[in-house]
Design a protein around this motif. Structure first.
Motif, mmCIF file in Angstrom:
data_model
loop_
_atom_site.group_PDB
_atom_site.id
_atom_site.type_symbol
_atom_site.label_atom_id
_atom_site.label_comp_id
_atom_site.label_asym_id
_atom_site.label_seq_id
_atom_site.Cartn_x
_atom_site.Cartn_y
_atom_site.Cartn_z
ATOM 1 N N ARG A 377 16.524 77.965 28.170
ATOM 2 C CA ARG A 377 15.406 77.048 27.868
ATOM 3 C C ARG A 377 14.079 77.789 27.912
ATOM 4 N NH1 ARG A 377 18.905 73.256 30.508
ATOM 5 N NH2 ARG A 377 18.165 73.800 32.589
ATOM 6 N N CYS A 378 13.950 78.723 28.861
ATOM 7 C CA CYS A 378 12.719 79.509 28.964
ATOM 8 C C CYS A 378 12.551 80.437 27.762
ATOM 9 C CB CYS A 378 12.723 80.333 30.250
ATOM 10 S SG CYS A 378 12.634 79.359 31.760
ATOM 11 N N LEU A 379 13.663 80.982 27.266
ATOM 12 C CA LEU A 379 13.596 81.902 26.127
ATOM 13 C C LEU A 379 12.988 81.245 24.892
ATOM 14 C CD1 LEU A 379 17.065 83.704 26.396
ATOM 15 C CD2 LEU A 379 14.824 84.696 26.872
ATOM 16 N N THR A 380 13.258 79.951 24.710
ATOM 17 C CA THR A 380 12.773 79.238 23.515
ATOM 18 C C THR A 380 11.492 78.458 23.790
ATOM 19 O OG1 THR A 380 14.242 77.387 24.051
ATOM 20 C CG2 THR A 380 15.078 79.035 22.514
ATOM 21 N N SER A 381 10.863 78.706 24.950
ATOM 22 C CA SER A 381 9.626 77.987 25.273
ATOM 23 C C SER A 381 8.538 78.310 24.246
ATOM 24 C CB SER A 381 9.143 78.384 26.670
ATOM 25 O OG SER A 381 7.861 77.845 26.932
ATOM 26 N N SER A 382 7.791 77.288 23.856
ATOM 27 C CA SER A 382 6.698 77.513 22.907
ATOM 28 C C SER A 382 5.525 78.237 23.563
ATOM 29 C CB SER A 382 6.220 76.175 22.327
ATOM 30 O OG SER A 382 5.814 75.310 23.371
ATOM 31 N N HIS A 383 5.492 78.245 24.917
ATOM 32 C CA HIS A 383 4.468 79.011 25.642
ATOM 33 C C HIS A 383 4.934 80.465 25.700
ATOM 34 C CE1 HIS A 383 1.659 80.354 28.696
ATOM 35 N NE2 HIS A 383 1.070 79.171 28.690
ATOM 36 N N GLY A 424 12.539 81.692 14.336
ATOM 37 C CA GLY A 424 11.496 80.681 14.313
ATOM 38 C C GLY A 424 10.376 80.768 15.338
ATOM 39 N N HIS A 425 10.409 81.764 16.282
ATOM 40 C CA HIS A 425 9.343 81.779 17.291
ATOM 41 C C HIS A 425 8.048 82.313 16.693
ATOM 42 C CE1 HIS A 425 7.231 82.132 21.108
ATOM 43 N NE2 HIS A 425 8.224 81.445 21.659
ATOM 44 N N TRP A 426 6.933 81.667 17.052
ATOM 45 C CA TRP A 426 5.643 81.973 16.434
ATOM 46 C C TRP A 426 5.022 83.277 16.940
ATOM 47 C CZ3 TRP A 426 1.298 82.563 19.449
ATOM 48 C CH2 TRP A 426 1.397 82.089 20.766
ATOM 49 N N ASN A 427 5.420 83.720 18.163
ATOM 50 C CA ASN A 427 4.768 84.881 18.768
ATOM 51 C C ASN A 427 5.502 86.165 18.403
ATOM 52 O OD1 ASN A 427 4.489 86.816 21.351
ATOM 53 N ND2 ASN A 427 2.626 85.605 21.131
ATOM 54 N N GLN A 428 4.762 87.146 17.912
ATOM 55 C CA GLN A 428 5.366 88.390 17.430
ATOM 56 C C GLN A 428 5.969 89.204 18.576
ATOM 57 O OE1 GLN A 428 5.535 88.824 14.139
ATOM 58 N NE2 GLN A 428 6.887 90.598 14.485
ATOM 59 N N ALA A 429 5.297 89.205 19.742
ATOM 60 C CA ALA A 429 5.807 89.965 20.892
ATOM 61 C C ALA A 429 7.140 89.400 21.363
ATOM 62 C CB ALA A 429 4.794 89.942 22.025
ATOM 63 N N VAL A 430 7.235 88.072 21.430
ATOM 64 C CA VAL A 430 8.486 87.410 21.822
ATOM 65 C C VAL A 430 9.581 87.744 20.812
ATOM 66 C CG1 VAL A 430 9.620 85.166 22.136
ATOM 67 C CG2 VAL A 430 7.344 85.563 23.098
ATOM 68 N N HIS A 431 9.226 87.719 19.526
ATOM 69 C CA HIS A 431 10.188 88.035 18.469
ATOM 70 C C HIS A 431 10.728 89.460 18.651
ATOM 71 C CE1 HIS A 431 11.544 89.276 14.426
ATOM 72 N NE2 HIS A 431 11.868 87.996 14.273
ATOM 73 N N GLY A 432 9.843 90.422 18.925
ATOM 74 C CA GLY A 432 10.264 91.812 19.094
ATOM 75 C C GLY A 432 11.165 92.003 20.307
ATOM 76 N N LEU A 433 10.807 91.362 21.440
ATOM 77 C CA LEU A 433 11.619 91.471 22.656
ATOM 78 C C LEU A 433 12.997 90.845 22.456
ATOM 79 C CD1 LEU A 433 8.886 90.619 25.326
ATOM 80 C CD2 LEU A 433 10.077 92.810 25.097
ATOM 81 N N THR A 434 13.034 89.726 21.710
ATOM 82 C CA THR A 434 14.309 89.060 21.439
ATOM 83 C C THR A 434 15.225 89.962 20.617
ATOM 84 O OG1 THR A 434 13.164 86.911 21.457
ATOM 85 C CG2 THR A 434 15.375 86.972 20.513
ATOM 86 N N VAL A 435 14.665 90.642 19.628
ATOM 87 C CA VAL A 435 15.450 91.575 18.803
ATOM 88 C C VAL A 435 16.060 92.664 19.684
ATOM 89 C CG1 VAL A 435 15.297 93.347 17.007
ATOM 90 C CG2 VAL A 435 14.172 91.135 16.682
#
Length: 492
Positions: A377-383, A424-435
């Motif tokens: 749930r935290c991983l997909t947080s919009s914050h 679908g996450h709006w934040n680029q840093a979150v997107h990179g860490l997820t990859v």
């Protein structure tokens, strides 16, 4: 200006005021020393004949009506120093109004200098003070430090209480004297000349309780002294240790379940961090109950950011002392996990990492399913800070090793969250860490990763089919309604 007026107005009573625990000391405005204060020491019997160890009996001098300078200790014979010590204590019992800086300036300075001399006398160890002098010194300390604390701003204005972090602390105007009184008490407690068998008659349960009440002072300088003094008392007076722990427990209970307002929770937790570090193994059941009933519920109050660093240290100390407590701690964190407070979530994730770092495989397996459901749930947080902090868990080698050992359980739980972030996450840093995390799992177990991916695609396909079926059903209903032309509708 309004805040200063309100601070100077009504003062909230100390929690142990009254006759329950001993001396309730009224504030004296400078008309004379507070010699009418009665100190009830429950652990001390009625006065008897002088102890042979103390030598000649020191008779207390008559009460002083004015503040006058006294000679220095070095200027009187050694035989007269104990009597001079008592006379200086009397000078220090005078109370002054510090809200008016121009009032009693000479008398205030005399008292300050006298307090400095008393501190130097105790610190130098130039003469062992008698039991009578010790008793009078604790009375003087009590007269000065045990007082009604000023109310918080929200208590006497009727306003909704604001965030404690945003409030300016109230600084005690009498601090020039108060600091020296605390310093005197500290030097007395830590002195190698202080016999605990004698001192415990005066530093008793009632004294400790009133000392704990003062931790609610808004002045951080006072709380720092109180922290040091109480810690020293706990270390030196072994007889008081269970009582001090229980009293701190009660403060935490009141804070968590009643007020959620207390200035000294962080300082009390600092003391406890040192105490927990000294717990013997195997750990007593009493200490484990303290963790479950007092420390873990401290995650509930809203102002947790004021003391979270100290709380996290205490919790981690428990897990490092007894690794079997990791499951209890993790489930406790999940119980109080914030739902709408993102800053609090970030704090919880940081603490969770410290706990997991001290967790062994068996305890990890007991709580990993509910734990990673929450992490998902935290991983997909919009914050973005919450999502980013959750992804940072994979930077910890020990946590990654625990996940790798249990990847067949962990990956299916969080796979969907990873895919949602990538697409679908709006934040680029979150997107990179997820990859990066996704790639880590792929390298860890390709077969498991592909199986999770296949199940995810099938789930998405089923969801898409169900959505199409739902839309088709609604379309049919709309067509039927249009065909019938509303002939069966009832008009009112």
């Amino acid at each position: 200006m309004l805040r200063k007026i309100m601070k100077g107005g009504h003062r909230k009573p100390s929690k142990s005021d009254g006759n329950d625990f001993g001396f309730g000391v009224p504030r004296n405005s400078g008309s004379g020393p507070a010699n009418n204060v009665v100190v009830n020491h429950s652990s001390r019997a009625a006065p008897g004949p002088p102890s042979p160890r103390t030598g000649s009996t020191i008779v207390a001098p008559p009460p002083m009506n004015t503040v006058e300078p006294l000679p220095l200790f070095r200027d009187v014979p050694v035989s007269e120093r104990q009597n001079l010590f008592l006379r200086k204590l009397q000078v220090c019992c005078f109370q002054f109004d510090f809200t008016d800086t121009l009032k009693s300036v000479r008398e205030k300075e005399i008292k300050r200098q006298t307090l400095l001399e008393l501190v130097d006398f105790i610190q130098s160890g130039s003469g062992k003070i008698t039991e009578n002098c010790q008793e009078e010194m604790i009375k003087m300390v009590s007269v000065n430090i045990f007082r009604c604390l000023p109310p918080a701003s929200h208590e006497n204005t009727g306003q909704v209480s604001s965030d404690p972090e945003e409030e300016e602390p109230y600084l005690e105007p009498s601090w020039p004297h108060l600091q020296l009184v605390y310093e005197l008490l500290l030097r007395y407690v830590v002195s190698s000349d202080t016999d605990t068998k004698v001192a415990k008659r005066y530093i008793d349960h009632s004294f400790v309780l009133k000392l704990l009440d003062l931790f609610d002072s808004e002045d951080p300088r006072e709380r720092e002294y109180l922290k040091t003094i109480l810690h020293r008392i706990y270390g030196k007076f072994m007889v008081h240790r269970p009582f001090i722990r229980k009293a701190i427990n009660n403060i935490f209970y009141r804070f968590v379940y009643e007020t959620e307002r207390h200035s000294g929770i962080g300082e009390l937790l600092e003391i406890l961090g040192s105490i927990i570090n000294g717990f013997a193994l195997p750990m007593k059941e009493e200490h484990k109950l303290f963790l479950v009933r007092a420390l873990i519920p401290l995650h509930k109050p809203k102002p947790i950011s004021m003391y979270h660093q100290q709380l996290s240290y205490c919790i981690t100390q428990f897990v490092e002392k007894d690794y079997k407590l990791a499951d209890t701690v993790i489930r406790g964190l999940l119980k109080y996990w914030p739902v709408t407070n993102c800053q609090k979530e970030v704090l919880f994730l940081g603490e969770l990492e410290e706990v997991l770092e001290a967790t062994q495989s068996a305890e990890f397996q007991r709580s990993m399913v509910p734990l990673f459901r929450q992490i998902a749930r935290c991983l997909t947080s919009s914050h973005f800070q919450v999502a980013e902090r959750a992804l940072f868990l994979w930077n910890n080698e020990h946590i990654v090793s625990l996940i790798a050992q249990n990847r067949s359980v962990v990956l299916p739980i969080i796979f969907e969250a990873l895919e949602k972030n990538i697409h679908g996450h709006w934040n680029q840093a979150v997107h990179g860490l997820t990859v990066n995390v996704r790639k880590m799992f792929l390298e860890m177990d390709t077969e498991l990763f592909e199986e999770c991916q296949r199940q995810y695609v099938e789930k998405k396909s089923r969801a898409r089919d169900m959505e199409e079926q739902r839309e088709l059903t609604w379309k049919r209903l709309a067509d039927v309604a249009a065909h019938r032309g509303g002939e069966d509708m009832i008009t009112v």
